[in-house]
Design a protein around this motif. Sequence first.
Motif, PDB file in Angstrom:
ATOM      1  N   ILE A  22      19.036   5.484 -19.274  1.00  0.00           N
ATOM      2  CA  ILE A  22      18.398   6.417 -20.202  1.00  0.00           C
ATOM      3  C   ILE A  22      18.737   7.865 -19.877  1.00  0.00           C
ATOM      4  O   ILE A  22      18.266   8.782 -20.550  1.00  0.00           O
ATOM      5  CB  ILE A  22      16.863   6.230 -20.225  1.00  0.00           C
ATOM      6  N   GLY A  23      19.551   8.079 -18.838  1.00  0.00           N
ATOM      7  CA  GLY A  23      19.998   9.418 -18.502  1.00  0.00           C
ATOM      8  C   GLY A  23      19.063  10.211 -17.614  1.00  0.00           C
ATOM      9  O   GLY A  23      19.316  11.391 -17.337  1.00  0.00           O
ATOM     10  N   TYR A  24      17.981   9.565 -17.145  1.00  0.00           N
ATOM     11  CA  TYR A  24      17.067  10.282 -16.240  1.00  0.00           C
ATOM     12  C   TYR A  24      17.747  10.550 -14.899  1.00  0.00           C
ATOM     13  O   TYR A  24      17.560  11.596 -14.293  1.00  0.00           O
ATOM     14  CB  TYR A  24      15.781   9.477 -16.040  1.00  0.00           C
ATOM     15  N   LEU A  25      18.522   9.569 -14.427  1.00  0.00           N
ATOM     16  CA  LEU A  25      19.367   9.750 -13.250  1.00  0.00           C
ATOM     17  C   LEU A  25      20.816   9.810 -13.702  1.00  0.00           C
ATOM     18  O   LEU A  25      21.187   9.193 -14.704  1.00  0.00           O
ATOM     19  CB  LEU A  25      19.171   8.594 -12.259  1.00  0.00           C
ATOM     20  N   THR A  26      21.647  10.553 -12.963  1.00  0.00           N
ATOM     21  CA  THR A  26      23.058  10.692 -13.308  1.00  0.00           C
ATOM     22  C   THR A  26      23.924  10.384 -12.084  1.00  0.00           C
ATOM     23  O   THR A  26      23.410  10.066 -11.003  1.00  0.00           O
ATOM     24  CB  THR A  26      23.358  12.126 -13.794  1.00  0.00           C
ATOM     25  N   GLU A  27      25.228  10.502 -12.248  1.00  0.00           N
ATOM     26  CA  GLU A  27      26.154  10.195 -11.158  1.00  0.00           C
ATOM     27  C   GLU A  27      25.886  11.029  -9.906  1.00  0.00           C
ATOM     28  O   GLU A  27      26.187  10.596  -8.798  1.00  0.00           O
ATOM     29  CB  GLU A  27      27.597  10.408 -11.623  1.00  0.00           C
ATOM     30  N   THR A  28      25.333  12.213 -10.093  1.00  0.00           N
ATOM     31  CA  THR A  28      25.052  13.065  -8.932  1.00  0.00           C
ATOM     32  C   THR A  28      23.903  12.512  -8.091  1.00  0.00           C
ATOM     33  O   THR A  28      23.664  12.990  -6.983  1.00  0.00           O
ATOM     34  CB  THR A  28      24.708  14.499  -9.381  1.00  0.00           C
ATOM     35  N   ASP A  29      23.210  11.499  -8.610  1.00  0.00           N
ATOM     36  CA  ASP A  29      22.058  10.934  -7.906  1.00  0.00           C
ATOM     37  C   ASP A  29      22.380   9.633  -7.161  1.00  0.00           C
ATOM     38  O   ASP A  29      21.473   8.999  -6.615  1.00  0.00           O
ATOM     39  CB  ASP A  29      20.922  10.654  -8.905  1.00  0.00           C
TER      40      ASP A  29
END
Length: 224
Positions: free
Chosen positions: A57-64
Motif C-alpha cells: 500500500i506504499g506505507y513502507l518503501t524500498e528505503t525501509d
Amino acid sequence: VEKSKDWIEGFLPEDAKPASLELKAYFDESFGSFIRIDYGTGHEINFMAFCCCLYKIGYLTETDYMSTVFYLFVNYLDLLRKTQLWYKLEPAGSQGVWGLDDYQFLPFIFGSSQLVANPEISPQDFVNPEVVARHHESFMFLGCIKFINQVKTGPFAEHSNQLWNISAVQTWTKVNSGLIKMYKAEVLAKQPVIQHFVFGSMLSYEEQAVVKPSFSFSMPPPRT
C-alpha cells in the motif's frame, strides 16, 4: 488484538485505511493461537505478510528494507521470545531435534544473510559458546543460537542436530541459500503450516502447477 484495527487505522494515511481489515487479519495471527496457546512458523509468516502489505500500500518503501528486518522484525522477535517464556507457549508443528528452532525460522535466514560479508565469523563458529556470547547482540543468527542454548539443555548436537550439521557448511552464502530452499519446502509448501494463512486482495492466491518441493544444503556427512 481487540483494538488492533483502531491501532492500524491510526497510523495509516486516509487513502490506505480500507486496507486495515486485511492488515488486522495478518497482525492478529502474528502472535500465536489464543485457543491452542501455541506459536510457530505459521504465525511468524503472518507478521511478514503484515509487513509485506505495508509495502503493497506504499506505507513502507524500498528505503525501509533494512529497518523492516533489523527494527520491526527484531522487536517482534524479542517480544515473542518473552511471550514464549512467560506463557510457556507450545511450539506449533515443531519438528523437535530435526527442526531449526521450535518456534522461528525467518531469523535464521535474515541472520545468515547478515553474516555473508563477515570475514571473522564462519558457520563453524556459531556452535562455539564464546563466539555466541561475544556477538549475539550484533548478529541475529547468533542471537537465535543464544536463545536456543537458553531454553534447551544437553549437548548442542543432540538438541539441535539440524543446526549442528549446518555448521559444517563452508560459507554463509551456502547456508543462506540452503535455508531459503528449506523454508520453501518445510514452511511455505507444508499444508499444516500454511492451511490457516489468509489470502485477500493484497496477497492473492493463484493456483500453480504442483511441484514436489525439495531442498539441499550440499552438506558434508553429519558431524560427530
